[in-house]
Design a protein around this motif. Structure first.
Motif, PDB file in Angstrom:
ATOM      1  N   THR A  90     -14.588   5.210  -3.984  1.00 43.30           N
ATOM      2  CA  THR A  90     -13.502   4.356  -3.519  1.00 43.30           C
ATOM      3  C   THR A  90     -12.213   5.158  -3.530  1.00 43.30           C
ATOM      4  OG1 THR A  90     -14.544   2.390  -4.450  1.00 43.30           O
ATOM      5  CG2 THR A  90     -12.188   2.246  -3.950  1.00 43.30           C
ATOM      6  N   ALA A  91     -11.461   5.072  -2.461  1.00 46.21           N
ATOM      7  CA  ALA A  91     -10.156   5.730  -2.398  1.00 46.21           C
ATOM      8  C   ALA A  91      -9.127   4.729  -1.890  1.00 46.21           C
ATOM      9  CB  ALA A  91     -10.197   6.959  -1.499  1.00 46.21           C
ATOM     10  N   ILE A  92      -7.925   4.821  -2.444  1.00 44.66           N
ATOM     11  CA  ILE A  92      -6.822   3.924  -2.082  1.00 44.66           C
ATOM     12  C   ILE A  92      -5.593   4.779  -1.842  1.00 44.66           C
ATOM     13  CG2 ILE A  92      -5.340   2.024  -2.848  1.00 44.66           C
ATOM     14  CD1 ILE A  92      -7.675   1.286  -4.823  1.00 44.66           C
ATOM     15  N   ALA A  93      -5.013   4.681  -0.659  1.00 47.35           N
ATOM     16  CA  ALA A  93      -3.782   5.406  -0.353  1.00 47.35           C
ATOM     17  C   ALA A  93      -2.590   4.594  -0.845  1.00 47.35           C
ATOM     18  CB  ALA A  93      -3.670   5.678   1.139  1.00 47.35           C
ATOM     19  N   LEU A  94      -1.806   5.182  -1.716  1.00 48.63           N
ATOM     20  CA  LEU A  94      -0.626   4.517  -2.251  1.00 48.63           C
ATOM     21  C   LEU A  94       0.510   4.573  -1.236  1.00 48.63           C
ATOM     22  CD1 LEU A  94      -0.698   5.984  -5.880  1.00 48.63           C
ATOM     23  CD2 LEU A  94      -1.768   3.893  -5.018  1.00 48.63           C
ATOM     24  N   PRO A  95       1.431   3.637  -1.278  1.00 51.14           N
ATOM     25  CA  PRO A  95       2.551   3.670  -0.331  1.00 51.14           C
ATOM     26  C   PRO A  95       3.513   4.807  -0.630  1.00 51.14           C
ATOM     27  CG  PRO A  95       2.811   1.874  -1.902  1.00 51.14           C
ATOM     28  CD  PRO A  95       1.446   2.440  -2.141  1.00 51.14           C
ATOM     29  N   ARG A  96       4.097   5.350   0.438  1.00 45.82           N
ATOM     30  CA  ARG A  96       5.175   6.331   0.307  1.00 45.82           C
ATOM     31  C   ARG A  96       6.486   5.636   0.639  1.00 45.82           C
ATOM     32  NH1 ARG A  96       5.513   8.984  -2.501  1.00 45.82           N
ATOM     33  NH2 ARG A  96       4.080  10.715  -2.135  1.00 45.82           N
ATOM     34  N   ARG A  97       7.365   5.570  -0.332  1.00 42.68           N
ATOM     35  CA  ARG A  97       8.625   4.844  -0.134  1.00 42.68           C
ATOM     36  C   ARG A  97       9.347   5.320   1.124  1.00 42.68           C
ATOM     37  NH1 ARG A  97      12.223   3.110  -5.286  1.00 42.68           N
ATOM     38  NH2 ARG A  97      10.536   2.453  -6.671  1.00 42.68           N
ATOM     39  N   GLY A  98       9.820   4.340   1.878  1.00 42.15           N
ATOM     40  CA  GLY A  98      10.607   4.627   3.065  1.00 42.15           C
ATOM     41  C   GLY A  98       9.800   4.906   4.310  1.00 42.15           C
ATOM     42  N   PHE A  99       8.460   4.988   4.176  1.00 41.92           N
ATOM     43  CA  PHE A  99       7.641   5.357   5.330  1.00 41.92           C
ATOM     44  C   PHE A  99       6.498   4.373   5.564  1.00 41.92           C
ATOM     45  CE2 PHE A  99       9.827   9.158   3.996  1.00 41.92           C
ATOM     46  CZ  PHE A  99      10.282   9.675   5.207  1.00 41.92           C
ATOM     47  N   GLU A 100       6.624   3.189   5.004  1.00 43.63           N
ATOM     48  CA  GLU A 100       5.660   2.120   5.261  1.00 43.63           C
ATOM     49  C   GLU A 100       6.309   1.084   6.169  1.00 43.63           C
ATOM     50  OE1 GLU A 100       2.702   2.683   4.327  1.00 43.63           O
ATOM     51  OE2 GLU A 100       3.110   4.285   2.877  1.00 43.63           O
ATOM     52  N   LEU A 101       5.485   0.358   6.914  1.00 44.80           N
ATOM     53  CA  LEU A 101       6.017  -0.611   7.866  1.00 44.80           C
ATOM     54  C   LEU A 101       6.825  -1.703   7.188  1.00 44.80           C
ATOM     55  CD1 LEU A 101       2.919  -0.949  10.244  1.00 44.80           C
ATOM     56  CD2 LEU A 101       4.976   0.464  10.549  1.00 44.80           C
ATOM     57  N   ASP A 102       6.471  -2.025   5.924  1.00 44.75           N
ATOM     58  CA  ASP A 102       7.166  -3.098   5.222  1.00 44.75           C
ATOM     59  C   ASP A 102       8.164  -2.572   4.188  1.00 44.75           C
ATOM     60  OD1 ASP A 102       5.219  -2.041   3.616  1.00 44.75           O
ATOM     61  OD2 ASP A 102       4.539  -3.963   2.799  1.00 44.75           O
ATOM     62  N   HIS A 103       8.487  -1.285   4.241  1.00 41.28           N
ATOM     63  CA  HIS A 103       9.452  -0.693   3.321  1.00 41.28           C
ATOM     64  C   HIS A 103      10.694  -0.261   4.094  1.00 41.28           C
ATOM     65  CE1 HIS A 103       6.600   0.545  -0.197  1.00 41.28           C
ATOM     66  NE2 HIS A 103       6.282  -0.627   0.305  1.00 41.28           N
TER      67      HIS A 103
END
Length: 276
Positions: free
Chosen positions: A48-61
């Motif tokens: 299982t792999a989960i990509a963590l969000p990168r601040r400032g570069f996500e659609l909801d950030h």
């Protein structure tokens, strides 16, 4: 690494111990959605792999701006929360942190200063001290010594089309100081003792092999770290994510060779350790 793919798949199938969960810390300027091929390739291997969000570069950030700033430590805190949440959700499963480029720098900061994961993987990560690069990295000196300080002072953040833009003022200035001084933007009271796999890519000009070697020498304990240099194409700094089979098989082989608990039962003929 010619034997790794088949052996990694065999190890994944024959062991009865829980497979790891890999938390992916993205590179500078790249959102989590870019890592879908990497997540899917781990899934094909039974992980299982989960990509963590990168601040400032996500659609909801919200992107970086004069009003929206953050630091390396803010990003390291996000990794720490993700590790803690995964351990609480599935305490029987090992947790590995995989950092790509900037994400690898943050993953090291997490390993040095927070309750560590069960394993650490960095890909295309260097310090990146300019003297570790060819010709003393004049492009890095220009970026860190002039462009980052000037643009962040003028705009309150690092705007496009500058490298890493739109980048947070504090984080980009911390990155720039690291480029010029070789001092990471977090406390370093020793070296990383978490079992670690440090991967360089043959075609990577952003984190060339010599710079990655210097990164390991400065920050990792030799007895608990493993180096892997991947030559299978694609091996550029970002393109490997689109076809990550060689990297994933190297990770799986390293885990089963070095860290995985002994299986309850191995079928006859499956006792050989994988080799990267």
């Amino acid at each position: 690494m010619t034997r790794a793919p088949a052996l990694a798949r065999k190890a994944a199938m024959t062991t009865s111990s829980p497979t790891p969960v890999v938390l992916i810390a993205p590179a500078m300027g790249i959102g989590a959605r870019f890592y879908r091929p990497l997540v899917e390739t781990f899934s094909e291997r039974g992980w299982t792999a989960i990509a963590l969000p990168r601040r400032g570069f996500e659609l909801d950030h919200p992107p970086a701006s004069r009003a929206h700033d953050w630091s390396y430590q803010d990003e390291i805190d996000e990794i720490a929360r993700a590790v803690a949440a995964q351990r609480a959700a599935e305490p029987e499963r090992p947790v590995l942190v995989l950092g790509h480029s900037l994400g690898g720098q943050m993953a090291v900061g997490h390993a040095l200063n927070e309750p560590p994961a069960d394993g650490l993987i960095t890909i295309g990560t260097s310090l990146p001290y300019h003297r570790d690069f060819p010709f003393n990295g004049p492009h890095l000196v220009l970026m860190a010594g002039l462009i980052v300080p000037a643009l962040t002072a003028a705009f309150g953040y690092l705007p496009k089309p500058a490298f890493g833009g739109p980048g947070a003022k504090t984080l980009m200035r911390e990155w720039a100081r690291m480029v010029l001084t070789a001092r990471p933007p977090y406390p370093v009271r020793g070296s990383v003792t978490t079992p670690s796999l440090v991967i360089s890519l043959d075609g990577d000009t952003y984190a060339p092999r010599d710079a990655v070697d210097a990164f390991v020498e400065r920050l990792f304990t030799p007895s608990t770290s493993t180096r892997l240099h991947v030559t299978e194409q694609p091996t550029d700094h970002v393109g490997w994510v689109r076809s990550p089979g060689a990297v994933v098989d190297g990770v799986v082989a390293w885990w089963h060779r070095s860290l995985a608990p002994a299986p309850d039962v191995l079928p006859a003929g499956d006792a050989a350790a994988p080799s990267a």
